[in-house]
Design a protein around this motif. Structure first.
Motif, PDB file in Angstrom:
ATOM      1  N   ALA A  20       0.833  -1.200   0.000  1.00  0.00           N
ATOM      2  CA  ALA A  20       0.000   0.000   0.000  1.00  0.00           C
ATOM      3  C   ALA A  20       0.874   1.259   0.000  1.00  0.00           C
ATOM      4  CB  ALA A  20      -0.930   0.000   1.214  1.00  0.00           C
ATOM      5  N   ARG A  21       1.967   1.247   0.755  1.00  0.00           N
ATOM      6  CA  ARG A  21       2.871   2.393   0.787  1.00  0.00           C
ATOM      7  C   ARG A  21       3.492   2.621  -0.581  1.00  0.00           C
ATOM      8  NH1 ARG A  21       7.770   3.880   0.590  1.00  0.00           N
ATOM      9  NH2 ARG A  21       8.628   1.792   0.392  1.00  0.00           N
ATOM     10  N   ARG A  22       3.912   1.531  -1.228  1.00  0.00           N
ATOM     11  CA  ARG A  22       4.505   1.640  -2.560  1.00  0.00           C
ATOM     12  C   ARG A  22       3.487   2.151  -3.572  1.00  0.00           C
ATOM     13  NH1 ARG A  22       8.854  -3.041  -3.788  1.00  0.00           N
ATOM     14  NH2 ARG A  22      10.058  -2.876  -1.865  1.00  0.00           N
ATOM     15  N   LEU A  23       2.263   1.676  -3.487  1.00  0.00           N
ATOM     16  CA  LEU A  23       1.221   2.143  -4.404  1.00  0.00           C
ATOM     17  C   LEU A  23       0.971   3.628  -4.206  1.00  0.00           C
ATOM     18  CD1 LEU A  23      -0.879   1.625  -6.578  1.00  0.00           C
ATOM     19  CD2 LEU A  23      -2.454   0.913  -4.765  1.00  0.00           C
ATOM     20  N   SER A  24       0.925   4.074  -2.958  1.00  0.00           N
ATOM     21  CA  SER A  24       0.747   5.499  -2.676  1.00  0.00           C
ATOM     22  C   SER A  24       1.898   6.310  -3.260  1.00  0.00           C
ATOM     23  CB  SER A  24       0.651   5.706  -1.165  1.00  0.00           C
ATOM     24  OG  SER A  24       0.536   7.063  -0.858  1.00  0.00           O
ATOM     25  N   GLU A  25       3.104   5.802  -3.128  1.00  0.00           N
ATOM     26  CA  GLU A  25       4.289   6.474  -3.664  1.00  0.00           C
ATOM     27  C   GLU A  25       4.215   6.591  -5.187  1.00  0.00           C
ATOM     28  OE1 GLU A  25       8.852   5.010  -3.911  1.00  0.00           O
ATOM     29  OE2 GLU A  25       7.951   4.885  -1.929  1.00  0.00           O
ATOM     30  N   VAL A  26       3.842   5.506  -5.842  1.00  0.00           N
ATOM     31  CA  VAL A  26       3.725   5.506  -7.307  1.00  0.00           C
ATOM     32  C   VAL A  26       2.601   6.440  -7.744  1.00  0.00           C
ATOM     33  CG1 VAL A  26       3.035   4.074  -9.286  1.00  0.00           C
ATOM     34  CG2 VAL A  26       4.794   3.255  -7.694  1.00  0.00           C
ATOM     35  N   ASN A  27       1.478   6.408  -7.038  1.00  0.00           N
ATOM     36  CA  ASN A  27       0.366   7.291  -7.397  1.00  0.00           C
ATOM     37  C   ASN A  27       0.738   8.757  -7.244  1.00  0.00           C
ATOM     38  OD1 ASN A  27      -1.438   5.322  -8.222  1.00  0.00           O
ATOM     39  ND2 ASN A  27      -2.339   5.097  -6.192  1.00  0.00           N
ATOM     40  N   PHE A  28       1.517   9.084  -6.216  1.00  0.00           N
ATOM     41  CA  PHE A  28       1.978  10.460  -6.038  1.00  0.00           C
ATOM     42  C   PHE A  28       2.861  10.874  -7.210  1.00  0.00           C
ATOM     43  CE2 PHE A  28       4.961  13.673  -4.618  1.00  0.00           C
ATOM     44  CZ  PHE A  28       4.107  14.611  -4.061  1.00  0.00           C
ATOM     45  N   ALA A  29       3.792  10.006  -7.579  1.00  0.00           N
ATOM     46  CA  ALA A  29       4.684  10.310  -8.709  1.00  0.00           C
ATOM     47  C   ALA A  29       3.886  10.441 -10.004  1.00  0.00           C
ATOM     48  CB  ALA A  29       5.741   9.220  -8.846  1.00  0.00           C
ATOM     49  N   ARG A  30       2.933   9.551 -10.200  1.00  0.00           N
ATOM     50  CA  ARG A  30       2.086   9.601 -11.399  1.00  0.00           C
ATOM     51  C   ARG A  30       1.321  10.924 -11.452  1.00  0.00           C
ATOM     52  NH1 ARG A  30      -0.815   5.003 -10.597  1.00  0.00           N
ATOM     53  NH2 ARG A  30       0.683   3.733 -11.730  1.00  0.00           N
ATOM     54  N   GLY A  31       0.796  11.349 -10.299  1.00  0.00           N
ATOM     55  CA  GLY A  31       0.076  12.610 -10.235  1.00  0.00           C
ATOM     56  C   GLY A  31       0.973  13.801 -10.543  1.00  0.00           C
ATOM     57  N   SER A  32       2.210  13.741 -10.069  1.00  0.00           N
ATOM     58  CA  SER A  32       3.165  14.819 -10.348  1.00  0.00           C
ATOM     59  C   SER A  32       3.444  14.928 -11.839  1.00  0.00           C
ATOM     60  CB  SER A  32       4.469  14.579  -9.596  1.00  0.00           C
ATOM     61  OG  SER A  32       4.275  14.691  -8.214  1.00  0.00           O
ATOM     62  N   VAL A  33       3.598  13.789 -12.479  1.00  0.00           N
ATOM     63  CA  VAL A  33       3.848  13.777 -13.926  1.00  0.00           C
ATOM     64  C   VAL A  33       2.640  14.338 -14.662  1.00  0.00           C
ATOM     65  CG1 VAL A  33       4.190  12.262 -15.935  1.00  0.00           C
ATOM     66  CG2 VAL A  33       5.535  11.904 -13.855  1.00  0.00           C
ATOM     67  N   ARG A  34       1.459  13.913 -14.260  1.00  0.00           N
ATOM     68  CA  ARG A  34       0.236  14.403 -14.915  1.00  0.00           C
ATOM     69  C   ARG A  34       0.044  15.895 -14.682  1.00  0.00           C
ATOM     70  NH1 ARG A  34      -3.651   9.234 -13.728  1.00  0.00           N
ATOM     71  NH2 ARG A  34      -2.733   7.922 -15.345  1.00  0.00           N
TER      72      ARG A  34
END
Length: 74
Positions: A20-34
């Motif tokens: 769950a922590r890793r997914l949150s981290e990836v989602n944050f990075a994905r949001g930054s890119v978007r």
């Protein structure tokens, strides 16, 4: 780098909390890119999925992203 190239890792299976922590981290990075009007390539999304699943470490993910065709093309 070809996404099909196996990346071996001696990392043990991860807990649900770590997943769950890793997914949150990836989602944050994905949001930054978007936010910057970008989208992640399929190659990077596949690497992210492997990271969230615990197949590769954070360091391995970073190295694979930096070696990817996506980053070199940018």
């Amino acid at each position: 780098m070809n996404v099909a190239t196996p990346i071996t890792s001696s990392t043990p299976a991860i807990s649900e909390a770590e997943r769950a922590r890793r997914l949150s981290e990836v989602n944050f990075a994905r949001g930054s890119v978007r936010y910057e009007s970008g989208i992640l390539s399929d190659e990077i999304e596949n690497l992210n999925a492997r990271y969230v699943a615990g197949e590769i470490t954070s360091d391995e993910l970073t190295a694979a992203i930096l070696a990817s065709d996506t980053v070199r093309a940018a």
